[in-house]
Design an enzyme around this catalytic site. Structure first.
Site: not given
Length: 769
Positions: A667, A710
């Site tokens: 990611s 996140k």
């Protein structure tokens, strides 16, 4: 000079005669012929030798006929007295039907002081052996023997020596060697007798103790009977308990079989103790005991809301379960196909978000019993399934013990830290949990200790885990996963106000009149002193504030008001301050987002170039997947960049702080592309921009996990704009509205869209320089 005699030889098949021995021998035809030959041709002397199966004898003894007559058994026999040892020579002729041979007499060994000392040692050993056998008359005879050779040959009478050992003595003419042999054998025999005597004493002591215990128990039973305190027989008591207990049919049959074994077993048998323990365990289980669930869905939701702030997903799931169960009860569908309507939920989230305490709230909302099973660090499969009853100290598994502890067959069982279960040579506990957590199988769960079916289909299992990746795929598939991704800053303030503050006030023996903490202080604590997904660190800081306040109250009266202005006096300087602007002030640094076991976090990626070849150096404890992302990012820019990339043709160094923390995953791909593009163009990355997503060689942004965590981390770090993959756009439905209001979340499909916005323009970069 040696002397040779001509003598008839008598071979003895089952005996060995040594010098000095007097032996009776039954007269048969062969023996009679030898005796007659001795009386006629050798002055009543003959040669006695052992009969050997494999060879001709080499040594014998010269014997004299003492008497011929009737033996004690009634048979006719002869008594012979053995004299000196002789070496057997060749055959010769002689009168009668006997075999005549030459016999060379062995000269006696001169006796020295060493031989006398050796003989004295042997005599002591023989006397010690005879004393243990209480042969006192024989001891007197041995003590009168002073000749070492005669003493050594007395071993011919020893019952503990075999014919082979006696033959070896006969064939050893040297006195020193002969004494060494008999001394060694006597030592071994004495050691054997000592061990045997010790074992006999131990056995006798044990038997005496058992007899004493038996007599005492009988006397105790008689005394109790006289006092009217007689107890029923244990076996009869177990049979009555089993027949009166409310057990399932198959369990009752198994229990009665074990009672039958107990009736046939001896009280002293260890199996009786094992059977009693098993029966106690079976009878203690609540086979047909169930609690009634609450049917008030509104009240259940109120209980959940009162105990925990937020966590709407798991609360909704419990309320849905309760509503469906109430409808099943109305229609008589509590059990369908032998299976109850239990549930298996996995609460996955970072530490401190309330996973464990949520289990107790669920039990209260359902009005069920609650029991917690800690699985962290469990490595033995028997901890789940139990031990076989054949093992010493066998116990049922933790699941069975949890049901017994709860006292009902439909409790809420919290399987805490299921992601911390390990495996080793003792088995894999996670594999044993497959049957427990499978609604299609757990109605017939079989524990190794019980060996009868236990219905777990009505149990509500709540498993907690910090990271779902470490849960085996087969086990993960059996559970309904509910993610608890952490709290927003507003959530933390609300939790602190409604739950944490009052709890810490009670622990510090304070009241709200003594200490008041303002909302601005709570917001500062949550924002600048803690940066976590949960609230554990926030609670510790509140405890510290109240301890400081209690200390001040001891010296100065009056209430204390804690505000943002004086918070530093209680907890010191803030631990966390916005650092994105400082870190991204130079080209080559970008801000990414990551997920760890403790929740979401920001991640800075730094790139630099130096003269050299087109090499790429990676540091920061990166995993293989993250290293591949770095190579993909560099290859993409070299192949697709529409700006000058001359600086990327040098030696590139990519670093991901903190270097002591292992990192992996795809990611960070778009973050690496942005950092390298910033390095190539000399344009810094906007300080309020964060990003996440996997990148391909063509610049496509692929979806990733942990979007909610996140975005929460981005909010805590003070970011304003966050880029996520386009295909993660549906995940925004799970993000709290207040987070989306504070962040400009931009879904993108191509990394070029990120570069176009994230990089400062040339003039801004120049001004910043």
């Amino acid at each position: 000079m040696s002397v040779t005699l001509k003598l008839p030889m008598l071979s003895l098949p089952d005996a060995v005669v040594l010098p000095g021995m007097v032996v009776p021998i039954e007269l048969d035809d062969a023996t009679q012929a030898v005796v007659d030959a001795a009386r006629v041709g050798s002055d009543d002397q003959l040669l006695l030798a052992p009969r050997l199966a494999d060879r001709y004898p080499t040594f014998g003894v010269v014997a004299t006929v003492e008497q011929i007559g009737q033996l004690p058994g009634g048979a006719r026999g002869v008594v012979l007295r053995a004299g000196r040892r002789a070496r057997i020579g060749t055959g010769v002729t002689g009168p009668g039907a006997a075999l005549w041979v030459e016999a060379e007499l062995i000269e006696p060994t001169p006796v020295t002081s060493e031989i006398r000392a050796q003989a004295a040692e042997y005599k002591q050993l023989v006397i010690a052996i005879l004393q243990r056998r209480n042969a006192w008359q024989v001891i007197d005879s041995v003590q009168r023997v002073n000749d070492p050779s005669e003493l050594a040959d007395l071993a011919g009478y020893a019952s503990y020596l075999s014919n082979e050992q006696k033959r070896e003595l006969l064939e050893t003419p040297d006195l020193v060697a002969r004494l060494a042999l008999v001394t060694d054998w006597a030592r071994r025999q004495l050691a054997e007798l000592e061990v045997t005597e010790k074992i006999r004493d131990d056995v006798r002591e044990g038997m005496d103790k058992r007899q004493r215990d038996f007599l005492l128990r009988e006397q105790l039973a008689a005394i109790r009977k006289e006092l009217g305190e007689d107890e029923p027989d244990g076996t009869e008591d177990y049979r009555a308990r089993v027949e009166q207990a409310n057990l399932p049919d198959k369990v009752r049959e198994a229990a009665l079989r074990e009672v039958g074994k107990l009736e046939r077993a001896s009280d002293q048998s260890p199996e009786a103790g094992w059977i009693r323990t098993w029966l106690d365990t079976v009878l203690d289980l609540p086979w047909n005991v169930k609690t009634s669930d609450t049917t008030d869905v509104t009240e259940a939701r109120r209980v959940l809301d009162a105990d925990h702030h937020g966590l709407d997903d798991v609360k909704d799931r419990i309320v849905e379960y309760l509503a469906v169960r109430a409808r099943r009860a109305e229609r008589g569908l509590e059990v369908v196909g032998g299976r109850g309507s239990g549930a298996v939920l996995a609460l996955v989230g970072p530490p401190g978000v309330g996973k464990t305490s949520l289990g107790e709230s669920v039990a209260r909302a359902l009005d069920r019993k609650f029991v917690r099973v800690a699985l962290g660090g469990v490595r033995d499969e028997a901890e789940i399934r139990g031990h076989r009853r054949t093992y010493v100290g066998a116990l049922p598994g933790r699941i069975v013990r949890a049901i017994s502890e709860a006292g009902s067959m439909n409790p809420v069982v919290l399987l805490d830290e299921i992601d911390k279960v390990g495996s080793d040579y003792r088995g894999d506990p996670a594999a044993a949990l497959l049957e427990v957590l499978d609604p299609a199988q757990n109605h017939t769960f079989r524990d190794h200790y019980l060996e009868v079916d236990l219905d777990l289909s009505d149990v509500v299992f709540l498993a907690t885990a910090n990271v779902a990746d470490t849960i085996p795929a087969a086990l993960y598939d059996r559970m309904e996963v509910v993610s608890l991704d952490g709290y927003t800053e507003d959530d933390k303030i609300a939790i602190a106000r409604t739950h944490l503050l009052q709890r810490q006030l009670d622990r510090a023996a304070l009241t709200a009149d003594d200490v008041t903490i303002g909302d601005d202080a709570l917001r500062l604590l949550a924002g600048n002193y803690t940066r976590e997904a949960g609230v554990r660190q926030l609670e510790r800081l509140l405890a510290k504030v109240l301890r400081k306040a209690a200390t001040k109250l001891a010296t100065q009266p009056g209430p204390i008001m804690v505000t943002a202005d004086n918070l530093r006096d209680f907890v010191g300087r803030p631990r966390f301050t916005p650092e994105s602007a400082e870190r991204t002030a130079v080209p080559g640094v970008s801000t990414g987002l990551a997920v760890t076991g403790a929740g979401g976090d920001v991640l800075f990626i730094e790139a630099s170039a130096s003269p050299g070849d087109r090499s790429l150096t990676l540091t920061g404890q990166l995993g293989d997947v993250m290293k591949e992302s770095a190579h993909i990012a560099l290859s993409y820019l070299r192949a697709h960049a529409d700006f000058d990339i001359t600086s990327l043709d040098r030696a590139i160094h990519l670093h991901v702080p903190a270097g002591a923390v292992p990192k992996d995953g795809p990611s960070a791909g778009v973050t690496m592309v942005t950092a390298l593009a910033s390095l190539a163009t000399g344009r810094p990355v906007r300080s309020d921009v964060g990003m996440t997503g996997e990148v391909t060689l063509n610049g496509r942004v692929l979806p990733i996990g942990g979007v909610k965590q996140k975005l929460l981390a981005a909010q805590r770090a003070g970011l304003k704009t966050v880029f996520i993959p386009k295909r993660n756009e549906p995940d925004l439905d799970d993000v709290p509205a207040e987070v989306l209001e504070q962040l400009d979340v931009r879904p993108v499909a191509d990394v070029a869209e990120i570069l176009e916005y994230a990089l400062e323009n040339s003039s801004a970069a120049h001004a910043a320089a």
